[in-house]
Design a protein around this motif. Sequence first.
Motif, PDB file in Angstrom:
ATOM      1  N   PRO A 186       3.966  -1.607  16.297  1.00 15.09           N
ATOM      2  CA  PRO A 186       5.014  -2.279  15.073  1.00 15.09           C
ATOM      3  C   PRO A 186       5.056  -3.500  14.969  1.00 15.09           C
ATOM      4  CG  PRO A 186       6.245  -1.298  16.931  1.00 15.09           C
ATOM      5  CD  PRO A 186       4.838  -0.683  17.221  1.00 15.09           C
ATOM      6  N   GLU A 187       5.185  -4.260  13.896  1.00 15.96           N
ATOM      7  CA  GLU A 187       5.108  -5.570  13.445  1.00 15.96           C
ATOM      8  C   GLU A 187       6.111  -5.840  12.382  1.00 15.96           C
ATOM      9  OE1 GLU A 187       1.398  -8.080  13.934  1.00 15.96           O
ATOM     10  OE2 GLU A 187       1.913  -8.511  11.993  1.00 15.96           O
ATOM     11  N   ALA A 188       7.321  -5.775  12.890  1.00 19.26           N
ATOM     12  CA  ALA A 188       8.476  -5.853  11.688  1.00 19.26           C
ATOM     13  C   ALA A 188       8.197  -7.363  11.171  1.00 19.26           C
ATOM     14  CB  ALA A 188       9.791  -5.972  12.496  1.00 19.26           C
ATOM     15  N   ILE A 189       8.317  -7.464   9.879  1.00 21.11           N
ATOM     16  CA  ILE A 189       8.500  -8.608   8.896  1.00 21.11           C
ATOM     17  C   ILE A 189       9.949  -8.592   8.297  1.00 21.11           C
ATOM     18  CG2 ILE A 189       7.551 -10.064   7.230  1.00 21.11           C
ATOM     19  CD1 ILE A 189       4.885  -8.211   7.514  1.00 21.11           C
ATOM     20  N   ASP A 190      10.667  -9.696   8.829  1.00 24.82           N
ATOM     21  CA  ASP A 190      12.206  -9.735   8.287  1.00 24.82           C
ATOM     22  C   ASP A 190      11.778 -11.037   7.303  1.00 24.82           C
ATOM     23  OD1 ASP A 190      14.690  -9.859   7.768  1.00 24.82           O
ATOM     24  OD2 ASP A 190      15.152 -10.783   9.760  1.00 24.82           O
ATOM     25  N   GLU A 191      11.880 -10.601   6.022  1.00 21.22           N
ATOM     26  CA  GLU A 191      11.295 -11.822   4.986  1.00 21.22           C
ATOM     27  C   GLU A 191      12.033 -11.376   3.789  1.00 21.22           C
ATOM     28  OE1 GLU A 191       7.546 -13.180   2.425  1.00 21.22           O
ATOM     29  OE2 GLU A 191       7.419 -12.495   4.659  1.00 21.22           O
ATOM     30  N   GLU A 192      12.739 -12.250   3.128  1.00 22.46           N
ATOM     31  CA  GLU A 192      13.537 -11.749   1.779  1.00 22.46           C
ATOM     32  C   GLU A 192      12.567 -12.102   0.620  1.00 22.46           C
ATOM     33  OE1 GLU A 192      17.373 -13.763   1.774  1.00 22.46           O
ATOM     34  OE2 GLU A 192      18.273 -12.452   3.367  1.00 22.46           O
ATOM     35  N   GLY A 193      13.017 -11.728  -0.494  1.00 21.28           N
ATOM     36  CA  GLY A 193      12.122 -12.058  -1.566  1.00 21.28           C
ATOM     37  C   GLY A 193      12.137 -10.764  -2.641  1.00 21.28           C
ATOM     38  N   GLU A 194      10.918 -10.717  -3.414  1.00 25.10           N
ATOM     39  CA  GLU A 194      10.739  -9.555  -4.199  1.00 25.10           C
ATOM     40  C   GLU A 194       9.704  -8.757  -3.885  1.00 25.10           C
ATOM     41  OE1 GLU A 194       9.992  -9.195  -9.022  1.00 25.10           O
ATOM     42  OE2 GLU A 194      11.941  -9.764  -8.591  1.00 25.10           O
ATOM     43  N   PHE A 195       9.667  -7.436  -3.532  1.00 24.91           N
ATOM     44  CA  PHE A 195       8.607  -6.844  -2.999  1.00 24.91           C
ATOM     45  C   PHE A 195       8.576  -5.409  -3.882  1.00 24.91           C
ATOM     46  CE2 PHE A 195      10.235  -9.540   0.569  1.00 24.91           C
ATOM     47  CZ  PHE A 195       8.869 -10.040   0.907  1.00 24.91           C
ATOM     48  N   VAL A 196       7.446  -5.072  -4.199  1.00 28.07           N
ATOM     49  CA  VAL A 196       7.279  -4.028  -5.306  1.00 28.07           C
ATOM     50  C   VAL A 196       6.475  -2.767  -4.302  1.00 28.07           C
ATOM     51  CG1 VAL A 196       6.278  -2.950  -7.199  1.00 28.07           C
ATOM     52  CG2 VAL A 196       7.391  -5.197  -7.294  1.00 28.07           C
ATOM     53  N   VAL A 197       6.983  -1.604  -4.333  1.00 26.16           N
ATOM     54  CA  VAL A 197       6.138  -0.525  -3.712  1.00 26.16           C
ATOM     55  C   VAL A 197       5.719   0.608  -5.056  1.00 26.16           C
ATOM     56  CG1 VAL A 197       6.155   1.571  -2.082  1.00 26.16           C
ATOM     57  CG2 VAL A 197       7.435  -0.698  -1.720  1.00 26.16           C
ATOM     58  N   VAL A 198       4.513   0.773  -5.156  1.00 26.84           N
ATOM     59  CA  VAL A 198       3.986   1.512  -6.146  1.00 26.84           C
ATOM     60  C   VAL A 198       4.100   3.076  -5.673  1.00 26.84           C
ATOM     61  CG1 VAL A 198       2.341   2.203  -8.020  1.00 26.84           C
ATOM     62  CG2 VAL A 198       3.256  -0.279  -7.444  1.00 26.84           C
ATOM     63  N   VAL A 199       4.678   4.034  -6.176  1.00 27.77           N
ATOM     64  CA  VAL A 199       4.760   5.382  -5.471  1.00 27.77           C
ATOM     65  C   VAL A 199       3.807   6.220  -6.377  1.00 27.77           C
ATOM     66  CG1 VAL A 199       6.052   7.354  -4.872  1.00 27.77           C
ATOM     67  CG2 VAL A 199       6.768   5.256  -4.500  1.00 27.77           C
ATOM     68  N   LYS A 200       2.999   6.870  -6.354  1.00 26.90           N
ATOM     69  CA  LYS A 200       2.160   7.954  -6.766  1.00 26.90           C
ATOM     70  C   LYS A 200       2.653   9.246  -6.603  1.00 26.90           C
ATOM     71  CE  LYS A 200      -2.207   8.633  -6.101  1.00 26.90           C
ATOM     72  NZ  LYS A 200      -2.496  10.217  -6.068  1.00 26.90           N
ATOM     73  N   ARG A 201       3.342   9.961  -7.599  1.00 27.10           N
ATOM     74  CA  ARG A 201       3.558  11.222  -7.507  1.00 27.10           C
ATOM     75  C   ARG A 201       3.066  12.131  -8.702  1.00 27.10           C
ATOM     76  NH1 ARG A 201       6.895  14.203 -10.135  1.00 27.10           N
ATOM     77  NH2 ARG A 201       7.901  15.995  -9.128  1.00 27.10           N
ATOM     78  N   ASP A 202       2.437  13.104  -8.412  1.00 22.99           N
ATOM     79  CA  ASP A 202       1.912  14.010  -9.291  1.00 22.99           C
ATOM     80  C   ASP A 202       0.795  13.106 -10.382  1.00 22.99           C
ATOM     81  OD1 ASP A 202       1.437  16.281 -10.662  1.00 22.99           O
ATOM     82  OD2 ASP A 202       2.856  16.154 -12.261  1.00 22.99           O
ATOM     83  N   GLY A 203       0.065  12.190  -9.928  1.00 25.31           N
ATOM     84  CA  GLY A 203      -0.861  11.261 -10.473  1.00 25.31           C
ATOM     85  C   GLY A 203      -0.156  10.119 -11.370  1.00 25.31           C
ATOM     86  N   HIS A 204       1.210   9.924 -11.262  1.00 21.98           N
ATOM     87  CA  HIS A 204       1.677   9.080 -12.042  1.00 21.98           C
ATOM     88  C   HIS A 204       2.563   8.032 -11.088  1.00 21.98           C
ATOM     89  CE1 HIS A 204       1.108  11.133 -15.848  1.00 21.98           C
ATOM     90  NE2 HIS A 204       1.501  12.374 -15.242  1.00 21.98           N
ATOM     91  N   ASP A 205       2.713   6.530 -11.604  1.00 19.59           N
ATOM     92  CA  ASP A 205       2.989   5.590 -10.606  1.00 19.59           C
ATOM     93  C   ASP A 205       4.645   5.332 -10.993  1.00 19.59           C
ATOM     94  OD1 ASP A 205       0.575   5.345  -9.656  1.00 19.59           O
ATOM     95  OD2 ASP A 205      -0.003   3.710 -10.728  1.00 19.59           O
ATOM     96  N   THR A 206       5.334   5.047 -10.238  1.00 17.50           N
ATOM     97  CA  THR A 206       6.847   4.768 -10.146  1.00 17.50           C
ATOM     98  C   THR A 206       6.980   3.432  -9.284  1.00 17.50           C
ATOM     99  OG1 THR A 206       7.651   7.105 -10.364  1.00 17.50           O
ATOM    100  CG2 THR A 206       9.210   5.373  -9.799  1.00 17.50           C
TER     101      THR A 206
END
Length: 379
Positions: A186-206
């Motif tokens: 583990p290498e925890a990063i404690d950082e504030e800002g705007e971070f985007v996670v793109v989730v692919k479900r059933d071939g479509h991105d959220t």
Amino acid sequence: MTNMPPQWERGTTSRQAHVGLPPGTVEEEHGREGFYGPASHLYRLHAPTGWTGVEGPAVHRAYDTGALPPTDDALWPTLIVGNDQVAIGVQRIETGRPEFLRDADGDLCWFVHQGTGTLRTEYGPLAYAPGDYLVVPRGTTFRFEPAAPTHLLGIEAIRSRYQLPDRGLLGRHALFDPAVVEVPEPEAIDEEGEFVVVVKRDGHDTRITYPFHPCDVVGWKGDLAPMRLPVDAIRPVVSPRYHLPPSAHTTWVADGFVVCTFAPRPMETDPEALRLPFFHRNVDYDEVIFYHRGQFFSRAGIGEGFVTFHPTGLHHGPQPQARERDAEAAAGNGSAPRMADEVAVMVDARQPLHPGPEAASMEVDAYVASWVEGTAPRP
């Protein structure tokens, strides 16, 4: 204990498969279940790949993945071939994207063809280099952070997961000891800002936006984690007197397909044993091979980063140029051991595979003609 199946023998044959072929013949294995099931060996006067033409969707194809330009525009791999259980694609990354990714459709297995860098995951980082397998479990948050432009083969196990194969009588430490598989610290990063996670479900991105870094894990425990396996840690099973089928090189298994690794290994030294693969027609599995480095022992004119696609029903085996090269090497070296100096990744899929919409831009012209005597392959 498995009962011995019936063994019928008619006409001119060899007593041992793949050894001591009758003069003037070539051997073809007509088998089921990927070399595990019922099988017969046919001894032919002509190579079953000696066609003068092939037309239709079952034609053999080859793709030069180096023709795909490097870009940071794509989030996910460009599909080469796939079905409802497995998607095989390629991705070429220059400097990486800022978003993190999370595949909710299945496990991901990456093979690093070129490049170095870090696979950043919520479990911690994994450094990568050419020849590394990187397995990312379904639902894991990750991002590639290249130190150099990176060329990846991506194999997605759709609604499934990667496991190690049952090595049977060889024992659990054959091919590679599970202890050589690396998992992240583990290498925890404690950082504030705007971070985007793109989730692919059933071939479509959220897209999910967080005000903190998603890799903030300070510790983890369990038996599910991203993994790194360097191909150089694989110790292939070999036999000096018998040519082993590709299933002997199985590295990962998932629902509907297997991943095998052809790694450098000594070739057979018995003068009567086949050294090149026997002809076969892939009755139950479509076959895809990614060529990473070296000189693939059953192919000529195939470059590094190429992908070949051999559908079920159509024969394949060593090309004429490979058979000539093998005969010349055997004559020059006598009985001295020779090496299959290659690294390649093979995917055998139970259900039919279909080329992706962008695969045509990478296709190699007239690959199926490379089995015709006197026809040079076209890389």
